[in-house]
Design a protein around this motif. Structure first.
Motif, short mmCIF file in Angstrom:
data_model
loop_
_atom_site.label_atom_id
_atom_site.label_comp_id
_atom_site.label_asym_id
_atom_site.label_seq_id
_atom_site.Cartn_x
_atom_site.Cartn_y
_atom_site.Cartn_z
N ALA A 51 0.83 -1.21 0.00
CA ALA A 51 0.00 0.00 0.00
C ALA A 51 0.86 1.25 0.00
N ALA A 52 1.89 1.25 0.83
CA ALA A 52 2.79 2.42 0.88
C ALA A 52 3.58 2.54 -0.41
N TYR A 53 3.98 1.39 -0.96
CA TYR A 53 4.76 1.41 -2.21
C TYR A 53 3.93 1.99 -3.35
N GLU A 54 2.69 1.56 -3.47
CA GLU A 54 1.84 2.08 -4.54
C GLU A 54 1.58 3.57 -4.36
N ALA A 55 1.39 3.98 -3.10
CA ALA A 55 1.17 5.40 -2.84
C ALA A 55 2.39 6.22 -3.23
N SER A 56 3.58 5.65 -3.03
CA SER A 56 4.81 6.38 -3.34
C SER A 56 5.02 6.53 -4.84
N GLN A 57 4.36 5.68 -5.64
CA GLN A 57 4.52 5.73 -7.09
C GLN A 57 3.67 6.83 -7.72
N GLY A 58 2.76 7.40 -6.95
CA GLY A 58 1.94 8.50 -7.46
C GLY A 58 0.93 8.09 -8.50
N VAL A 59 0.62 6.79 -8.59
CA VAL A 59 -0.36 6.31 -9.58
C VAL A 59 -1.75 6.47 -9.00
N THR A 60 -2.67 7.00 -9.76
CA THR A 60 -4.04 7.19 -9.29
C THR A 60 -5.02 6.52 -10.23
N SER A 61 -6.15 6.15 -9.67
CA SER A 61 -7.22 5.59 -10.49
C SER A 61 -8.02 6.73 -11.09
N GLY A 62 -8.97 6.37 -11.95
CA GLY A 62 -9.82 7.39 -12.56
C GLY A 62 -11.09 7.63 -11.78
N VAL A 63 -11.20 7.01 -10.60
CA VAL A 63 -12.41 7.11 -9.80
C VAL A 63 -12.24 8.20 -8.76
N ALA A 64 -13.17 9.11 -8.72
CA ALA A 64 -13.07 10.25 -7.80
C ALA A 64 -13.24 9.83 -6.35
N GLY A 65 -14.05 8.84 -6.09
CA GLY A 65 -14.28 8.42 -4.72
C GLY A 65 -15.24 7.26 -4.66
N THR A 66 -15.63 6.87 -3.47
CA THR A 66 -16.54 5.75 -3.29
C THR A 66 -17.96 6.20 -3.57
N ALA A 67 -18.87 5.24 -3.57
CA ALA A 67 -20.27 5.58 -3.80
C ALA A 67 -20.78 6.53 -2.72
N ASP A 68 -20.40 6.28 -1.47
CA ASP A 68 -20.88 7.12 -0.39
C ASP A 68 -20.38 8.55 -0.55
N SER A 69 -19.09 8.70 -0.92
CA SER A 69 -18.54 10.05 -1.07
C SER A 69 -19.18 10.76 -2.25
N ALA A 70 -19.70 10.00 -3.20
CA ALA A 70 -20.37 10.60 -4.35
C ALA A 70 -21.81 10.96 -4.03
N GLY A 71 -22.26 10.60 -2.80
CA GLY A 71 -23.60 10.97 -2.38
C GLY A 71 -24.65 9.93 -2.70
N THR A 72 -24.25 8.76 -3.19
CA THR A 72 -25.18 7.69 -3.52
C THR A 72 -24.86 6.46 -2.70
N ALA A 73 -25.78 6.04 -1.86
CA ALA A 73 -25.54 4.88 -1.01
C ALA A 73 -25.60 3.61 -1.85
N ALA A 74 -24.70 2.68 -1.57
CA ALA A 74 -24.71 1.39 -2.26
C ALA A 74 -25.89 0.56 -1.79
N GLU A 75 -26.44 -0.23 -2.70
CA GLU A 75 -27.53 -1.14 -2.37
C GLU A 75 -27.02 -2.57 -2.50
N THR A 76 -27.24 -3.34 -1.44
CA THR A 76 -26.72 -4.70 -1.40
C THR A 76 -27.82 -5.68 -1.05
N THR A 77 -27.88 -6.80 -1.80
CA THR A 77 -28.73 -7.93 -1.45
C THR A 77 -27.84 -9.15 -1.29
N ALA A 78 -28.45 -10.31 -1.10
CA ALA A 78 -27.68 -11.53 -0.93
C ALA A 78 -26.89 -11.87 -2.18
#
Length: 324
Positions: A51-78
């Motif tokens: 985790a620290a190694y990947e953070a040190s490489q400065g590589v980022t995904s194209g996703v701005a954040g999680t569903a919750d941070s985007a204001g939309t709660a995830a829906e889960t069933t079985a």
């Protein structure tokens, strides 16, 4: 002999200890034994904090954040999960009867961005013979869904790019590359480099195989493929437990885990049988991953399949996952 609870909890380390004893008994004394133990049993950690190694490489995904941070709660069933980043639908398929029964599990996954699909290494460490169960690694990364990966840690070859970071550049076989734009391609590892793949937009690679579908057609010769030529990982033929990933379209994937070696519950499938399953699911490209006791699907905190009909996971070195 049935392993006790403590043995099951220790997982891969106990398995390596058992293998160590077997190798010590069966291989010639002296240098050969020491070499085999060092190569196939003992952990060789190259990066102790991924985790620290990947953070040190400065590589980022194209996703701005999680569903919750985007204001939309995830829906889960079985059997399903829907968020701003992904939708996952799990189904169980049973075919045949008696000792010819085959049971497999399908995850139909649609992503909003290809980088939502991530990889993680056992024990947050990169190296050879480092193992942990799929479920444990998934839980460590707050994954809602995961499958076992290519068991990169059993071998010292192959191109290993995970989450946009290069870990190994030793081209040896037919690989699978996941690009940031949502495309997925089978490629010859020996004809390129990890640096070139990253420059071309590759986010993750897998190094196992073979590809069982290309352009929607079953690939010739898949029943004769040998993935490696080292101890314990030669032939992948016959009816076996299998894990595979298939490409239906851009950012639309299907993951399949076929249980096996369990007469009456699931006999497993051949490579051609696996290709047929993937073709019926609408995949145009499909690629075989590590199988046998490693074949595992995890969803919402639970083991989905029943490895070897015993409900016990075998340690492996890596997973593909989608986070909560």
């Amino acid at each position: 002999m049935t392993p006790d609870t403590n043995t099951l909890r220790l997982g891969g380390r106990v398995r390596r200890a058992v293998l160590a004893g077997a190798l010590a008994l069966t291989l010639s004394a002296g240098g050969a034994t020491a070499w085999a133990l060092d190569r196939f049993v003992f952990e060789h950690v190259e990066i102790s904090d991924v985790a620290a190694y990947e953070a040190s490489q400065g590589v980022t995904s194209g996703v701005a954040g999680t569903a919750d941070s985007a204001g939309t709660a995830a829906e889960t069933t079985a059997t399903s999960y829907t968020s701003a980043d992904s939708s996952i639908n799990i189904s169980t398929v049973v075919t045949g009867s008696g000792n010819s029964t085959v049971t497999y599990y399908v995850a139909d996954v649609v992503l909003t961005d290809a980088t939502v699909l991530q990889s993680a290494f056992a024990n947050n460490s990169f190296g050879e013979n480092v193992t942990e169960t799929t479920s444990a690694t998934a839980a460590d990364h707050d994954a809602v869904f995961a499958i076992n990966g290519d068991y990169y840690g059993f071998r010292d070859s192959g191109i290993v790019i995970r989450n946009g970071v290069v870990y190994r550049d030793e081209g040896a076989r037919q690989g699978l590359a996941f690009y940031r734009d949502g495309t997925v391609k089978v490629y010859d590892e020996t004809g390129t480099t990890a640096a070139q793949l990253v420059a071309d937009g590759v986010w993750n690679t897998l190094s196992f195989g073979p590809a069982v579908l290309e352009n929607g057609q079953v690939v010739d010769g898949i029943e004769d493929v040998e993935v490696d030529t080292n101890v314990g990982n030669h032939s992948i033929q016959g009816a076996q437990p299998r894990t595979a990933v298939g490409v239906v379209g851009t950012n639309h994937l299907v993951f399949v885990v076929v249980d096996g070696r369990s007469p009456g519950y699931s006999a497993g499938v051949t490579m051609t049988g696996l290709a047929d399953i993937m073709q019926r699911l609408g995949a145009t490209t499909a690629y075989n991953l590590d199988g046998g006791g490693s074949s595992t699907m995890y969803f919402n905190g639970q083991l989905v399949n029943n490895p070897l009909g015993q409900g016990k996971e075998r340690g492996t070195s890596d997973i593909l996952y989608i986070g909560n």
